[in-house]
Design a protein around this motif. Structure first.
Motif, PDB file in Angstrom:
ATOM      1  N   ASN A 136      -3.725   4.023  -2.802  1.00  0.00           N
ATOM      2  CA  ASN A 136      -3.411   3.833  -4.214  1.00  0.00           C
ATOM      3  C   ASN A 136      -2.313   2.793  -4.411  1.00  0.00           C
ATOM      4  OD1 ASN A 136      -5.295   5.715  -5.062  1.00  0.00           O
ATOM      5  ND2 ASN A 136      -3.832   7.410  -5.078  1.00  0.00           N
ATOM      6  N   VAL A 137      -1.393   2.702  -3.436  1.00  0.00           N
ATOM      7  CA  VAL A 137      -0.290   1.748  -3.522  1.00  0.00           C
ATOM      8  C   VAL A 137      -0.735   0.350  -3.118  1.00  0.00           C
ATOM      9  CG1 VAL A 137       1.927   1.093  -2.497  1.00  0.00           C
ATOM     10  CG2 VAL A 137       1.515   3.463  -3.181  1.00  0.00           C
ATOM     11  N   SER A 138      -1.423   0.248  -1.997  1.00  0.00           N
ATOM     12  CA  SER A 138      -1.733  -1.071  -1.432  1.00  0.00           C
ATOM     13  C   SER A 138      -2.977  -1.724  -2.039  1.00  0.00           C
ATOM     14  CB  SER A 138      -1.903  -0.968   0.092  1.00  0.00           C
ATOM     15  OG  SER A 138      -2.921  -0.043   0.432  1.00  0.00           O
ATOM     16  N   ALA A 139      -3.954  -0.914  -2.449  1.00  0.00           N
ATOM     17  CA  ALA A 139      -5.205  -1.481  -2.956  1.00  0.00           C
ATOM     18  C   ALA A 139      -5.003  -2.395  -4.173  1.00  0.00           C
ATOM     19  CB  ALA A 139      -6.194  -0.368  -3.286  1.00  0.00           C
ATOM     20  N   PRO A 140      -4.202  -2.003  -5.198  1.00  0.00           N
ATOM     21  CA  PRO A 140      -4.025  -2.914  -6.343  1.00  0.00           C
ATOM     22  C   PRO A 140      -3.437  -4.263  -5.947  1.00  0.00           C
ATOM     23  CG  PRO A 140      -3.244  -0.713  -6.895  1.00  0.00           C
ATOM     24  CD  PRO A 140      -3.517  -0.713  -5.413  1.00  0.00           C
ATOM     25  N   VAL A 141      -2.540  -4.258  -4.964  1.00  0.00           N
ATOM     26  CA  VAL A 141      -1.906  -5.502  -4.518  1.00  0.00           C
ATOM     27  C   VAL A 141      -2.955  -6.451  -3.954  1.00  0.00           C
ATOM     28  CG1 VAL A 141      -0.292  -6.495  -2.849  1.00  0.00           C
ATOM     29  CG2 VAL A 141       0.319  -4.403  -4.092  1.00  0.00           C
ATOM     30  N   PHE A 142      -3.759  -5.960  -3.011  1.00  0.00           N
ATOM     31  CA  PHE A 142      -4.732  -6.822  -2.354  1.00  0.00           C
ATOM     32  C   PHE A 142      -5.938  -7.117  -3.247  1.00  0.00           C
ATOM     33  CE2 PHE A 142      -2.460  -4.864   1.290  1.00  0.00           C
ATOM     34  CZ  PHE A 142      -1.945  -6.043   1.825  1.00  0.00           C
ATOM     35  N   LEU A 143      -6.272  -6.197  -4.153  1.00  0.00           N
ATOM     36  CA  LEU A 143      -7.384  -6.447  -5.073  1.00  0.00           C
ATOM     37  C   LEU A 143      -7.058  -7.565  -6.059  1.00  0.00           C
ATOM     38  CD1 LEU A 143      -8.729  -2.856  -5.856  1.00  0.00           C
ATOM     39  CD2 LEU A 143      -9.918  -4.696  -4.623  1.00  0.00           C
ATOM     40  N   LEU A 144      -5.812  -7.576  -6.572  1.00  0.00           N
ATOM     41  CA  LEU A 144      -5.420  -8.648  -7.484  1.00  0.00           C
ATOM     42  C   LEU A 144      -5.421  -9.998  -6.778  1.00  0.00           C
ATOM     43  CD1 LEU A 144      -2.605  -7.069  -9.669  1.00  0.00           C
ATOM     44  CD2 LEU A 144      -4.745  -8.057 -10.469  1.00  0.00           C
ATOM     45  N   ALA A 145      -4.929 -10.022  -5.533  1.00  0.00           N
ATOM     46  CA  ALA A 145      -4.974 -11.261  -4.754  1.00  0.00           C
ATOM     47  C   ALA A 145      -6.424 -11.676  -4.507  1.00  0.00           C
ATOM     48  CB  ALA A 145      -4.239 -11.077  -3.430  1.00  0.00           C
ATOM     49  N   ALA A 146      -7.307 -10.699  -4.249  1.00  0.00           N
ATOM     50  CA  ALA A 146      -8.725 -10.994  -4.026  1.00  0.00           C
ATOM     51  C   ALA A 146      -9.375 -11.566  -5.281  1.00  0.00           C
ATOM     52  CB  ALA A 146      -9.457  -9.723  -3.588  1.00  0.00           C
ATOM     53  N   ILE A 147      -8.954 -11.104  -6.458  1.00  0.00           N
ATOM     54  CA  ILE A 147      -9.481 -11.650  -7.709  1.00  0.00           C
ATOM     55  C   ILE A 147      -9.115 -13.125  -7.834  1.00  0.00           C
ATOM     56  CG2 ILE A 147      -9.255 -11.573 -10.228  1.00  0.00           C
ATOM     57  CD1 ILE A 147      -8.989  -8.518  -9.963  1.00  0.00           C
ATOM     58  N   GLY A 148      -7.848 -13.454  -7.514  1.00  0.00           N
ATOM     59  CA  GLY A 148      -7.430 -14.851  -7.538  1.00  0.00           C
ATOM     60  C   GLY A 148      -8.219 -15.693  -6.553  1.00  0.00           C
ATOM     61  N   PHE A 149      -8.456 -15.143  -5.369  1.00  0.00           N
ATOM     62  CA  PHE A 149      -9.236 -15.840  -4.338  1.00  0.00           C
ATOM     63  C   PHE A 149     -10.662 -16.093  -4.834  1.00  0.00           C
ATOM     64  CE2 PHE A 149     -11.911 -16.082  -0.598  1.00  0.00           C
ATOM     65  CZ  PHE A 149     -11.164 -16.825   0.304  1.00  0.00           C
ATOM     66  N   ALA A 150     -11.294 -15.051  -5.375  1.00  0.00           N
ATOM     67  CA  ALA A 150     -12.667 -15.171  -5.860  1.00  0.00           C
ATOM     68  C   ALA A 150     -12.764 -16.127  -7.045  1.00  0.00           C
ATOM     69  CB  ALA A 150     -13.194 -13.786  -6.257  1.00  0.00           C
ATOM     70  N   TRP A 151     -11.737 -16.126  -7.888  1.00  0.00           N
ATOM     71  CA  TRP A 151     -11.713 -16.995  -9.067  1.00  0.00           C
ATOM     72  C   TRP A 151     -11.903 -18.462  -8.661  1.00  0.00           C
ATOM     73  CZ3 TRP A 151     -11.421 -15.832 -14.249  1.00  0.00           C
ATOM     74  CH2 TRP A 151     -11.102 -16.877 -15.121  1.00  0.00           C
ATOM     75  N   VAL A 152     -11.154 -18.867  -7.622  1.00  0.00           N
ATOM     76  CA  VAL A 152     -11.250 -20.250  -7.147  1.00  0.00           C
ATOM     77  C   VAL A 152     -12.592 -20.504  -6.474  1.00  0.00           C
ATOM     78  CG1 VAL A 152     -10.310 -21.897  -5.468  1.00  0.00           C
ATOM     79  CG2 VAL A 152      -8.776 -20.570  -6.923  1.00  0.00           C
ATOM     80  N   LYS A 153     -13.034 -19.561  -5.639  1.00  0.00           N
ATOM     81  CA  LYS A 153     -14.290 -19.755  -4.919  1.00  0.00           C
ATOM     82  C   LYS A 153     -15.493 -19.828  -5.857  1.00  0.00           C
ATOM     83  CE  LYS A 153     -12.541 -19.967  -0.825  1.00  0.00           C
ATOM     84  NZ  LYS A 153     -12.554 -21.278  -0.105  1.00  0.00           N
ATOM     85  N   LEU A 154     -15.364 -19.218  -7.041  1.00  0.00           N
ATOM     86  CA  LEU A 154     -16.439 -19.283  -8.037  1.00  0.00           C
ATOM     87  C   LEU A 154     -16.396 -20.577  -8.836  1.00  0.00           C
ATOM     88  CD1 LEU A 154     -16.422 -15.589  -9.336  1.00  0.00           C
ATOM     89  CD2 LEU A 154     -18.218 -16.704  -7.984  1.00  0.00           C
ATOM     90  N   GLY A 155     -15.381 -21.405  -8.581  1.00  0.00           N
ATOM     91  CA  GLY A 155     -15.306 -22.715  -9.210  1.00  0.00           C
ATOM     92  C   GLY A 155     -14.563 -22.758 -10.531  1.00  0.00           C
ATOM     93  N   PHE A 156     -13.879 -21.670 -10.907  1.00  0.00           N
ATOM     94  CA  PHE A 156     -13.125 -21.668 -12.159  1.00  0.00           C
ATOM     95  C   PHE A 156     -11.789 -22.376 -11.978  1.00  0.00           C
ATOM     96  CE2 PHE A 156     -15.540 -17.517 -12.679  1.00  0.00           C
ATOM     97  CZ  PHE A 156     -16.502 -18.078 -13.497  1.00  0.00           C
ATOM     98  N   ASP A 157     -11.308 -22.961 -13.048  1.00  0.00           N
ATOM     99  CA  ASP A 157     -10.031 -23.684 -13.005  1.00  0.00           C
ATOM    100  C   ASP A 157      -8.857 -22.709 -13.014  1.00  0.00           C
ATOM    101  OD1 ASP A 157      -8.358 -26.050 -13.116  1.00  0.00           O
ATOM    102  OD2 ASP A 157      -7.930 -25.470 -15.186  1.00  0.00           O
ATOM    103  N   TYR A 158      -7.829 -23.040 -12.251  1.00  0.00           N
ATOM    104  CA  TYR A 158      -6.599 -22.237 -12.240  1.00  0.00           C
ATOM    105  C   TYR A 158      -5.441 -23.221 -12.114  1.00  0.00           C
ATOM    106  CZ  TYR A 158      -3.456 -18.302 -11.221  1.00  0.00           C
ATOM    107  OH  TYR A 158      -2.446 -17.353 -11.268  1.00  0.00           O
ATOM    108  N   PRO A 159      -4.667 -23.411 -13.190  1.00  0.00           N
ATOM    109  CA  PRO A 159      -3.561 -24.385 -13.161  1.00  0.00           C
ATOM    110  C   PRO A 159      -2.389 -23.845 -12.326  1.00  0.00           C
ATOM    111  CG  PRO A 159      -3.582 -23.244 -15.262  1.00  0.00           C
ATOM    112  CD  PRO A 159      -4.792 -22.760 -14.508  1.00  0.00           C
TER     113      PRO A 159
END
Length: 293
Positions: free
Chosen positions: A9-32
């Motif tokens: 419960n403690v660690s999953a939100p940390v790594f999931l949010l980072a994974a969202i950022g990772f996936a965001w870029v890999k899907l080709g969306f812009d991130y300034p």
């Protein structure tokens, strides 16, 4: 089973949010990245640190002890990593600073908050502030030969740390409307930093992953041992002890890659260190949390 669920419960939100950022870029969306990083480092994170320190219920003496333990821990890590770099005949400019400094902001602060609440965050921001001052002075000098105390004093996160410590020491409080405003700004910091961590890793081009993986494992083992030793030596209470160990053991920060790129060190090698140590932390940090919680 209960402790494993708690750690998840403690660690999953940390790594999931980072994974969202990772996936965001890999899907080709812009991130300034520059804009978001600047917003987090100059506005949101200083507000988070200031309010966390001002409102903490931790005794100033306890924060002083944690500060001394953190300084001693970073001094010990520096000595050991200097020996590792020399014995391995590695480039000082490329490897020394990354092996010393961990990701106490993007990973350390969220883990401390989720695992130990506001008290844990109070300890964590102090350790983060110490690491930031060290990183912006001697750390920059390690990479470039040009660290500057003047530059450190101009950093908003340093100002937030100093002012927060002053308000805590004097028992001062900002007006309620201002506190609420600063608190709202500070709440952006952790999700922004975690998303940005994932984005930054997605954009890295890592090199020499074999050496990077070995050095990442050495760094993790050394930092855990030193954090544990200093927490015990300074007689820290349970939560302070746990936060110190977690903060010192955090993986290599993306800022190490940015500094290497800026000052002409081997940025590709540092990128490998960042990726290897971050992947290792996905396994090690939850186990470490289970041991210290």
């Amino acid at each position: 089973m209960t402790i494993l669920l708690t750690v998840l419960n403690v660690s999953a939100p940390v790594f999931l949010l980072a994974a969202i950022g990772f996936a965001w870029v890999k899907l080709g969306f812009d991130y300034p990245l520059d804009f978001v990083t600047r917003t987090a480092m100059t506005v949101s994170l200083p507000c988070l640190i200031f309010v966390a320190l001002m409102e903490t219920e931790i005794e100033p003496e306890a924060l002083t002890t944690v500060s001394l333990a953190a300084v001693a821990a970073y001094a010990a890590v520096t000595v050991v990593m200097l020996a590792v770099v020399r014995l391995g005949d590695l480039s000082m400019r490329t490897y020394l600073a990354p092996l010393i400094f961990g990701n106490t902001g993007n990973l350390g602060l969220p883990l401390a908050l989720f695992a130990f609440g506001d008290e844990g965050l109070g300890y964590a921001v102090v350790i983060f502030g110490i690491m930031a001052v060290y990183s912006f002075t001697i750390g920059v000098w390690m990479v470039s030969g040009g660290g500057s105390l003047t530059k450190v004093l101009k950093e908003p996160l340093v100002a937030g740390t100093v002012l927060g410590a002053l308000f805590l020491w004097q028992g001062w409080r900002t007006p309620v409307f201002l506190t609420n405003t600063l608190d709202l700004l500070g709440q952006m910091a952790i999700p922004l930093m975690l998303l940005t961590l994932g984005v930054a890793i997605a954009r890295l081009t890592p090199g020499r992953l074999g050496l990077a993986s070995a050095l990442a494992a050495v760094k993790m083992a050394v930092c855990i041992a030193i954090g544990w030793l200093m927490g015990w030596a300074f007689g820290l209470p349970d939560i302070a002890f746990a936060v110190l160990v977690i903060q010192i053991a955090t993986p290599i920060a993306v800022t190490s890659y940015l500094l290497a790129q800026k000052y002409g060190a081997d940025a590709e090698a540092v990128a490998g260190l960042v990726v290897a140590s971050t992947l290792l932390s996905v396994v090690v940090l939850p186990v470490l949390l289970a041991l210290v919680m």
